[in-house]
Design a protein around this motif. Structure first.
Motif, short mmCIF file in Angstrom:
data_model
loop_
_atom_site.label_atom_id
_atom_site.label_comp_id
_atom_site.label_asym_id
_atom_site.label_seq_id
_atom_site.Cartn_x
_atom_site.Cartn_y
_atom_site.Cartn_z
N VAL B 68 0.84 -1.20 0.00
CA VAL B 68 0.00 0.00 0.00
C VAL B 68 0.88 1.26 0.00
CG1 VAL B 68 -1.62 1.36 1.40
CG2 VAL B 68 -2.02 -1.06 1.06
N VAL B 69 1.87 1.27 0.88
CA VAL B 69 2.77 2.43 0.97
C VAL B 69 3.51 2.64 -0.35
CG1 VAL B 69 5.00 3.07 1.95
CG2 VAL B 69 3.09 2.62 3.45
N LYS B 70 3.93 1.55 -0.94
CA LYS B 70 4.66 1.63 -2.21
C LYS B 70 3.76 2.22 -3.30
CE LYS B 70 5.59 -0.21 -6.29
NZ LYS B 70 4.59 -0.64 -7.27
N ASN B 71 2.52 1.75 -3.36
CA ASN B 71 1.59 2.28 -4.38
C ASN B 71 1.32 3.76 -4.18
OD1 ASN B 71 1.38 -0.19 -5.58
ND2 ASN B 71 -0.53 -0.75 -4.54
N MET B 72 1.16 4.14 -2.91
CA MET B 72 0.87 5.55 -2.64
C MET B 72 2.10 6.42 -2.89
SD MET B 72 -1.72 5.66 0.59
CE MET B 72 -0.58 4.94 1.72
N SER B 73 3.28 5.86 -2.64
CA SER B 73 4.50 6.66 -2.80
C SER B 73 4.74 6.99 -4.26
CB SER B 73 5.70 5.92 -2.22
OG SER B 73 6.05 4.84 -3.05
N LEU B 74 4.17 6.19 -5.16
CA LEU B 74 4.35 6.44 -6.59
C LEU B 74 3.73 7.79 -6.98
CD1 LEU B 74 5.40 5.28 -9.25
CD2 LEU B 74 3.16 4.26 -9.62
N ASN B 75 2.57 8.10 -6.40
CA ASN B 75 1.94 9.40 -6.68
C ASN B 75 2.86 10.54 -6.24
OD1 ASN B 75 -0.36 8.18 -7.63
ND2 ASN B 75 -1.32 8.14 -5.62
N TYR B 76 3.42 10.35 -5.05
CA TYR B 76 4.33 11.37 -4.52
C TYR B 76 5.54 11.50 -5.44
CZ TYR B 76 8.02 13.40 -1.77
OH TYR B 76 9.06 14.17 -1.37
N GLU B 77 6.05 10.35 -5.90
CA GLU B 77 7.23 10.33 -6.76
C GLU B 77 6.97 11.10 -8.06
OE1 GLU B 77 10.11 9.11 -5.99
OE2 GLU B 77 11.11 9.36 -7.94
N LYS B 78 5.78 10.90 -8.63
CA LYS B 78 5.42 11.60 -9.87
C LYS B 78 5.42 13.11 -9.66
CE LYS B 78 2.67 7.96 -11.96
NZ LYS B 78 1.32 7.38 -11.96
N LYS B 79 4.85 13.50 -8.52
CA LYS B 79 4.78 14.93 -8.19
C LYS B 79 6.19 15.49 -8.03
CE LYS B 79 3.03 17.86 -4.62
NZ LYS B 79 3.03 17.73 -3.17
N ARG B 80 7.02 14.71 -7.35
CA ARG B 80 8.39 15.15 -7.09
C ARG B 80 9.17 15.30 -8.40
NH1 ARG B 80 13.37 12.67 -4.03
NH2 ARG B 80 13.27 11.35 -5.86
N MET B 81 8.94 14.35 -9.31
CA MET B 81 9.65 14.40 -10.58
C MET B 81 9.25 15.65 -11.37
SD MET B 81 11.78 12.11 -10.53
CE MET B 81 12.46 12.10 -12.19
N ARG B 82 7.96 15.98 -11.31
CA ARG B 82 7.49 17.19 -12.01
C ARG B 82 8.18 18.43 -11.45
NH1 ARG B 82 2.35 14.79 -12.01
NH2 ARG B 82 1.72 15.84 -10.11
N GLU B 83 8.26 18.47 -10.10
CA GLU B 83 8.90 19.62 -9.45
C GLU B 83 10.37 19.69 -9.81
OE1 GLU B 83 7.87 19.14 -5.36
OE2 GLU B 83 5.83 19.90 -5.73
N LYS B 84 11.00 18.52 -9.83
CA LYS B 84 12.42 18.45 -10.13
C LYS B 84 12.69 18.96 -11.55
CE LYS B 84 16.14 15.10 -9.73
NZ LYS B 84 16.39 13.65 -9.77
N ASN B 85 11.82 18.53 -12.46
CA ASN B 85 11.96 18.99 -13.84
C ASN B 85 11.81 20.49 -13.94
OD1 ASN B 85 12.42 16.45 -14.78
ND2 ASN B 85 10.29 16.06 -15.37
N ALA B 86 10.87 21.01 -13.17
CA ALA B 86 10.65 22.46 -13.18
C ALA B 86 11.89 23.18 -12.66
CB ALA B 86 9.44 22.81 -12.32
N VAL B 87 12.48 22.63 -11.59
CA VAL B 87 13.69 23.22 -11.01
C VAL B 87 14.83 23.16 -12.01
CG1 VAL B 87 15.47 22.91 -9.25
CG2 VAL B 87 13.08 22.85 -8.60
N ASN B 88 14.95 22.02 -12.70
CA ASN B 88 16.01 21.88 -13.70
C ASN B 88 15.88 22.91 -14.81
OD1 ASN B 88 17.31 19.84 -12.45
ND2 ASN B 88 16.39 18.19 -13.66
N LYS B 89 14.65 23.17 -15.21
CA LYS B 89 14.41 24.18 -16.24
C LYS B 89 14.85 25.55 -15.73
CE LYS B 89 10.72 22.18 -18.97
NZ LYS B 89 9.27 22.04 -19.04
N LEU B 90 14.50 25.81 -14.48
CA LEU B 90 14.84 27.08 -13.86
C LEU B 90 16.36 27.23 -13.77
CD1 LEU B 90 12.36 28.75 -12.58
CD2 LEU B 90 13.69 28.56 -10.49
N GLU B 91 16.99 26.12 -13.47
CA GLU B 91 18.44 26.10 -13.32
C GLU B 91 19.13 26.50 -14.62
OE1 GLU B 91 21.53 22.97 -11.26
OE2 GLU B 91 19.40 22.53 -11.35
N LYS B 92 18.52 26.06 -15.72
CA LYS B 92 19.08 26.38 -17.03
C LYS B 92 18.98 27.88 -17.30
CE LYS B 92 18.61 22.01 -19.41
NZ LYS B 92 17.63 21.18 -20.07
#
Lengths: 195, 178
Positions: B68-92
């Motif tokens: 259950v925790v693993k399945n729920m953590s995937l949603n969090y992971e997706k959100k985190r990846m989106r944020e990370k990508n946004a930060v990477n763009k900003l970094e550029k």
């Protein structure tokens, strides 16, 4: 002597996932081959690093979550096993209404109420407008004995009613000892009498 | 009925202090965030508490909760990846500014370098390694939880270690430089 194993095998060996005959052979190999022994300790050190990493204290979280679970279970009808809800009589069960449906329902109810009061208000003003004429006028008593009913009397009555916009209440009483028999032509139906 | 509920409540109270640290550790190692882990645990244990059918034993409960925790953590992971990508763009766009702040953060948090390295692992590899190292599950159990073969678990764990080794080496070089 065994050939040098791939890193993947070493990793599985460390996890105790290599079956018995191979396990012993690998162990023997690690004691003889320094290159593989070095690789073994390198991979092992990653596991050590991971396990030695400082962990956040989970006790406060443990207690907070426990409290929240109990609060949750006492707040809602959900209980352990979630069975209570199922055993409730149907009138005590909760009904889930989708948000759009709930909004629509409340809007429809509001419109119904609003229109109800709107039309009620209109009726009231109409009645208030007509009211004084209707209720303040004194009843006029015209007693016409049936024997003496003549065209003139009826005309007077009709004229009176006409003046009053036919809004006068008229009570016609028959004498108590009247006997009904067919007698002549009906006078009300006579075109002469109609004004 | 009432007795049954009481029994389950008692069992829950017995299992909870044993299971919570494991589930919390797993969610923390997957997400790298204490607040998120607490939320994940909260949701998972409520789901467990409200389950219709009791699980046969504490081990089954553990697997179930981990899944259950693993399945729920995937949603969090997706959100985190989106944020990370946004930060990477900003970094550029603003490289100098980002670099200096990141350096500052890194220096401050060298003690959790291992968790930082774990965070850098791809989600798929991170999950298996966390299950192995922090939940003490064997390949068969991990395979059952994730719905993959034991061979696949073996490969993923090895790749995770390989990647982690590389990340840690890079990080050490960076820290010693700064």
């Amino acid at each position: 002597m065994l050939m040098c194993p791939k890193d993947e095998i070493i990793s599985a060996y460390l996890d105790g996932e290599v079956e018995t005959p191979w396990k012993e052979k690998l162990k023997e190999h690690f004691s003889e081959c320094s290159k593989c022994a070095k690789r073994l300790s390198e991979i092992q050190s990653i596991s050590y690093l991971l396990k030695q990493d400082k962990e956040p204290d989970c006790q406060p979280a443990l207690q907070r979550v426990h409290r929240r679970i109990y609060f949750h279970s006492s707040e809602s009808t959900h209980r352990i096993g979630g069975q209570q809800e199922k055993d409730l009589p149907f009138w005590r069960r909760r009904v889930h209404i989708p948000m759009p449906a709930a909004v629509l329902l409340s809007v429809v109810l509001f419109i119904l109420f609003a229109s109800f009061f709107f039309f009620m208000g209109q009726n009231n003003t109409q009645m208030a407008h007509k009211g004084p004429e209707l209720y303040n006028s004194q009843p006029i008593q015209v007693t016409v004995p049936i024997e003496g009913l003549e065209a003139g009397d009826l005309e007077v009555l009709l004229k009176l009613l006409n003046n009053k916009d036919f809004s006068q209440e008229v009570l016609m009483e028959l004498p108590e000892d009247s006997q009904f028999t067919v007698f002549g032509e009906p006078e009300f139906g006579d075109p002469k009498i109609e004004r | 009925m009432l007795k049954k509920t009481k029994d389950r409540e008692e069992r829950f109270n017995q299992e909870y202090p044993i299971l919570f640290p494991v589930i919390y550790r797993v969610s923390y190692r997957i997400t790298g965030d204490e607040v998120i882990s607490e939320d994940l645990c909260h949701e998972a244990f409520i789901k467990y508490y409200e389950r219709h059918e009791p699980l046969p034993d504490i081990n089954q409960a553990k697997y179930w909760l981990i899944r259950v925790v693993k399945n729920m953590s995937l949603n969090y992971e997706k959100k985190r990846m989106r944020e990370k990508n946004a930060v990477n763009k900003l970094e550029k766009i603003t490289p100098q500014y980002m670099e200096s702040t990141e350096k500052g953060v890194l220096k401050e948090e060298t003690k959790i370098a291992v968790q930082k390295a774990l965070d850098k692992l791809p989600y798929k590899l991170r999950v298996v390694l966390v299950f192995k190292e922090y939940a003490q599950l064997n390949y068969k159990e991990i395979g059952a939880i994730l719905g993959i073969s034991e061979g696949n678990v073996k490969v993923r764990i090895f790749r995770a270690r390989e990647r982690l080794e590389k990340i840690l080496k890079e990080e050490n070089a960076y820290v010693s430089e700064g």
